[in-house]
Design an enzyme around this catalytic site. Structure first.
Site, PDB file in Angstrom:
ATOM      1  N   HIS A  91      -6.798 -12.877  -9.108  1.00  0.00           N
ATOM      2  CA  HIS A  91      -5.495 -13.471  -8.806  1.00  0.00           C
ATOM      3  C   HIS A  91      -4.424 -12.924  -9.753  1.00  0.00           C
ATOM      4  CE1 HIS A  91      -2.684 -17.124  -8.742  1.00  0.00           C
ATOM      5  NE2 HIS A  91      -2.675 -16.651  -7.513  1.00  0.00           N
ATOM      6  N   HIS A 150       5.689 -12.961  -9.082  1.00  0.00           N
ATOM      7  CA  HIS A 150       5.425 -14.124  -8.236  1.00  0.00           C
ATOM      8  C   HIS A 150       6.693 -14.918  -7.938  1.00  0.00           C
ATOM      9  CE1 HIS A 150       4.343 -18.308  -7.314  1.00  0.00           C
ATOM     10  NE2 HIS A 150       3.355 -17.748  -6.639  1.00  0.00           N
TER      11      HIS A 150
END
Length: 226
Positions: free
Chosen positions: A9, A51
């Site tokens: 991730h 992100h």
């Protein structure tokens, strides 16, 4: 029992600053099958890996990435003297080592992302993922062969129909929404199921026990090799 894919991730964000080249290299060193990263665009049109819509949380800078030039973005420290990488830099680092899962965070980047992948001659598997399901449809128009992953937060009433409507090959579920019944139903429809973001050993074990195909984790080394 089939082998569950290990997906790091934001690289391997449990070990290095998220979405940086260091995190991606760490994920590769830990033996991931795929590195998952987030794709956005700068004010001057360059695809970068970040992100949030701002650089505030993950760097020592401030501001929305879509209002900053690449040059400005590159000045910020993203932790341990790492910088926000471009998608092209990530493609270079991952080439020959791991597949890539590209989460498209904003509308209108599909064509550019696909062209970057093709332009880099990236040979490993690529999965284009998004909560913005229409963006995946745009990926499909540019690359009819692309692997697509519809991401679901809360599940819609008809998740299988939704995934099929967008031509997905994969579905991404929150790890706490994955049940054996649901995973089986997706499998019967010919879809592969990945879960995010499972870090605790119990959560990873649960995901494996309901027969998912891949687990996305900040600590990918915790995903046992079957």
């Amino acid at each position: 029992m089939h082998r569950v894919l290990r997906i790091g991730h934001r690289g391997a964000a449990g070990h290095a600053p998220e979405n940086t080249l260091a995190a991606i290299q760490k994920g590769i060193a830990l033996g991931v099958d795929f590195v998952e990263i987030d794709v956005r665009r700068t004010a001057d049109g360059v695809l970068v890996v970040l992100h949030d819509e701002t650089v505030n949380r993950t760097t020592n800078g401030k501001g929305r990435v879509d209002r900053l030039s690449l040059r400005e973005v590159k000045k910020f420290d993203a932790g341990n003297s790492e910088h926000i990488p471009t998608l092209e830099e990530v493609l270079t680092v991952a080439a020959g080592h791991a597949g890539l899962m590209l989460e498209l965070k904003v509308k209108g980047v599909a064509r550019q992302a696909v062209e970057a992948v093709h332009g880099a001659g990236f040979r490993a598997p690529v999965i284009y993922a998004s909560f913005l399901h229409d963006e995946l449809t745009h990926v499909r128009t540019v690359d009819p062969e692309a692997s697509l992953m519809v991401l679901f937060g809360t599940l819609p009433r008809t998740p299988i129909a939704r995934a099929i409507e967008h031509g997905s090959s994969h579905v991404g579920l929150r790890h706490d929404t994955a049940t054996r019944r649901l995973v089986d139903a997706f499998h019967r429809a010919g879809l592969l199921v990945f879960v995010y973001t499972a870090d605790r050993p119990g959560d990873i074990q649960h995901a494996i026990s309901v027969d998912v195909d891949g687990v996305i984790s900040n600590f990918p080394e915790r995903i046992a090799r079957q």
